[in-house]
Design a protein around this motif. Structure first.
Motif, mmCIF file in Angstrom:
data_model
loop_
_atom_site.group_PDB
_atom_site.id
_atom_site.type_symbol
_atom_site.label_atom_id
_atom_site.label_comp_id
_atom_site.label_asym_id
_atom_site.label_seq_id
_atom_site.Cartn_x
_atom_site.Cartn_y
_atom_site.Cartn_z
ATOM 1 N N PHE B 84 0.767 -1.207 0.088
ATOM 2 C CA PHE B 84 -0.175 -0.011 -0.291
ATOM 3 C C PHE B 84 0.776 1.385 0.118
ATOM 4 O O PHE B 84 2.080 1.358 0.489
ATOM 5 N N PRO B 86 0.868 4.564 1.747
ATOM 6 C CA PRO B 86 0.118 5.177 2.670
ATOM 7 C C PRO B 86 -0.780 6.351 2.758
ATOM 8 O O PRO B 86 -1.859 6.533 3.198
ATOM 9 N N LYS B 90 -6.059 4.007 2.163
ATOM 10 C CA LYS B 90 -7.075 3.233 1.736
ATOM 11 C C LYS B 90 -7.562 2.484 3.095
ATOM 12 O O LYS B 90 -6.764 2.406 3.878
ATOM 13 N N ASP B 92 -8.276 -0.471 3.511
ATOM 14 C CA ASP B 92 -7.736 -1.727 3.738
ATOM 15 C C ASP B 92 -6.190 -1.643 4.674
ATOM 16 O O ASP B 92 -5.983 -2.458 5.219
ATOM 17 N N PHE B 93 -5.758 -0.264 4.077
ATOM 18 C CA PHE B 93 -4.546 -0.341 4.467
ATOM 19 C C PHE B 93 -4.468 -0.083 6.084
ATOM 20 O O PHE B 93 -4.041 -0.315 7.068
ATOM 21 N N ARG B 94 -5.400 1.056 6.216
ATOM 22 C CA ARG B 94 -5.623 1.553 7.721
ATOM 23 C C ARG B 94 -5.935 0.505 8.711
ATOM 24 O O ARG B 94 -5.793 0.680 9.951
ATOM 25 N N LYS B 96 -4.866 -2.502 8.680
ATOM 26 C CA LYS B 96 -3.666 -3.323 8.919
ATOM 27 C C LYS B 96 -2.535 -2.619 10.003
ATOM 28 O O LYS B 96 -1.872 -3.479 10.352
#
Lengths: 263, 321
Positions: B84, B86, B90, B92-94, B96
């Motif tokens: 990703f 940062p 996104k 989905d990134f946040r 993780k």
């Protein structure tokens, strides 16, 4: 979408719990809004003792206007208002950081974070005032008209939200925008609480199109009292969508320029 | 897992000169200044590593963490975390990662911490079973069950920080960014948090990136450290290698059984010297030789060999590197 609705529910529940912890503050919001409503009512009733109409609006239409104003104002105060007015402070102090790091739309989080349930009582008093104005004015209102009125209330609520957000997103660039928000307060006082019918010429263009606070309580009132022409629906929808889109763009643009603050 | 290449972050601001004239000039023709908070910064971190970011105040540590979490975008360079970017933020990134900032709270001040946990459950869409399991485990480790129903504002700083950590870990993040997590905490709470982070790292293979002013945090947790000074990476390696580099001495303290009036010549720098006790800085390569000579010539009651004081080492790191 369901997730966001659930989040609204949880945030609302939290704020309600919090409000009840500080019960004085909870009732204060209700009392302050109620008195503002009464003051506005008294002011217009006093004016109408000396005149019959203000640019074609009689006292009953004014009751509907005040009620409509009260409904939109209460919807705003009860939901996004306090979240949005805190945005510049969050930008200045860097407390927006934690919100950005959460996997939800930051604009949504900022807007929904500070519900103020006490203010929502104004919707009831406002609705009573609208019904009183309609009944004493002898208006016969169809169900379609009521649905149109509710739709316009929602649109004007979104317009109010967009206008407030646009001003505050400027804090992403200038950080401190106190002067601008003071000007905005004055415009709201002037243009939001006075029926749009009072504006003529250049002031009409300014307060109904460029900074359209004048539309917010006026348009639903005109609709429910049979004064809104069908073509005006298009203009109002266009203005609402334009400002809503602009607010979204400004927020996203601002987020790209966000510099946070030193820890 | 984390690849950072040639990262740069500039801040632009207007500088005001002192006095009334300065204020006037600031109003009409302000002097625009660019400050580069992070310069040409590159590093890679593997899954499951614990990496410490250290540096003096204003070195750029927090700016780096903010870029890694997407809170602010970089001016130049690239960041790749688990595929990703940062700054695209996104969801989905946040989902993780977790970020814990010692000076910024995510807890709702007037409500019990449990309510904030519930909100995080919805935000991170944590399934009921995972939420219950993680909450129980974390609450047990930190022994905070008794405080879950207490308003956050009534908690002590240590209890609050534990709640912050619990709130951040309920969704099983793959990476945890900690910015000064033990700031202001007492020794016991600091130790508990260090122990916990170690456990999370070992059991869940969570990657941890940590900034701290407490070298004890860094020393006991981090396999690798990155030293940042004035926005630049000045060191990357193990803590021990760094200490050896900036502090080639050991502190040797000797207590004699009987008073010693005349000492033999030793290749040391004395820090304390009296007939019954000496304390000296000894080059690490000469410790065995010095200790041997002392045992040969004197009756020794007690002997202690220690690393140089950690605070002095830190001072040297920032000054000398």
């Amino acid at each position: 979408m369901r997730r966001y609705i659930r989040l609204v529910g949880i945030l609302f529940k939290f704020k309600l719990s919090r409000s009840m912890i500080y019960s004085g503050n909870f009732w204060m919001a209700f009392i302050v809004d109620f008195f503002l409503f009464v003051f506005q009512l008294v002011a217009f009733v006093s004016i109408y003792q000396f005149i019959d109409t203000i640019n074609g609006w009689d006292l009953n239409q004014m009751f509907v206007f005040i009620g409509t104003f009260s409904i939109v104002d209460s919807m705003a105060m009860g939901t996004f208002f306090f979240g949005i007015i805190n945005l510049p402070e969050k930008i200045r102090t860097g407390s927006l950081d934690i919100m950005i790091a959460k996997p939800i739309d930051t604009q949504f989080f900022v807007s929904a974070e500070s519900f103020n349930p006490g203010s929502l009582f104004g919707i009831i008093t406002g609705s009573c005032m609208v019904m009183y104005g309609l009944s004493s004015g002898g208006y016969v209102v169809s169900m379609i008209q009521v649905l149109g009125y509710i739709l316009l209330l929602i649109m004007m609520y979104l317009l109010f939200y967009s206008m407030m957000l646009i001003v505050r997103t400027l804090a992403f660039i200038f950080v401190k925008i106190n002067t601008l928000t003071q000007v905005e307060d004055s415009v709201i006082e002037f243009a939001f609480r006075i029926p749009g019918t009072a504006f003529k010429g250049i002031s009409k263009v300014i307060f109904m199109v460029i900074i359209p606070y004048g539309l917010i309580a006026t348009v639903p009132t005109e609709h429910i009292t049979n004064m809104l022409e069908p073509s005006q629906w298009l203009i109002v929808t266009g203005i609402t969508l334009f400002f809503f889109g602009l607010a979204r763009f400004m927020f996203k643009f601002g987020m790209g320029r966000y510099t946070s603050a030193s820890s | 897992m984390i690849r950072v290449n040639h990262l740069k972050r500039d801040y632009y601001f207007k500088e005001k000169e002192p006095g009334f004239k300065g204020s006037l000039r600031y109003l009409f023709k302000p002097k625009k200044v660019t400050k580069t908070a992070v310069k040409d910064f590159s590093f890679h971190i593997k899954k499951g590593e614990i990496v410490g970011l250290i540096g003096p105040n204003g070195a750029g540590k927090t700016t780096l963490i903010k870029m890694l979490t997407g809170i602010i975008p970089p001016s130049e360079g690239t960041i790749d975390i688990m595929g990703f970017v940062p700054s695209e933020l996104k969801d989905d990134f946040r989902k993780k990662y977790a970020v814990i900032m010692g000076q910024k709270s995510q807890l709702w001040w007037d409500l019990p911490a449990l309510d904030s946990f519930q909100l995080n459950k919805e935000i991170y869409q944590i399934p009921d079973a995972q939420y219950e399991k993680n909450l129980k485990e974390l609450v047990d480790i930190f022994e905070v069950e008794a405080f879950l129903q207490k308003q956050v504002r009534q908690l002590s700083l240590g209890q609050r920080m534990k709640m912050e950590i619990i709130a951040s870990l309920l969704h099983d993040p793959e990476v945890i960014f900690l910015d000064e997590p033990t700031i202001g905490l007492d020794g016991v709470a600091q130790k508990q948090i260090r122990k916990f982070l170690k456990k999370v790292n070992e059991e869940r293979h969570t990657t941890i990136i940590l900034t701290s002013h407490y070298m004890e945090d860094i020393k006991s947790l981090c396999e690798r450290i990155i030293v940042i000074n004035d926005g630049e990476k000045v060191y990357e390696g193990t803590y021990q290698d760094l200490v050896n580099k900036v502090s080639p001495y050991k502190i040797v303290e000797v207590v004699f059984e009987i008073a010693v009036e005349v000492l033999i010549e030793l290749p040391v720098e004395y820090m304390e010297k009296n007939p019954y006790k000496i304390k000296m800085k000894v080059d690490k390569s000469k410790v065995n030789e010095v200790v041997g000579q002392l045992f040969n010539h004197y009756a020794i009651e007690d002997l202690a060999i220690e690393e140089e004081d950690i605070t002095d080492v830190v001072e040297k790191i920032y000054r000398d590197i």
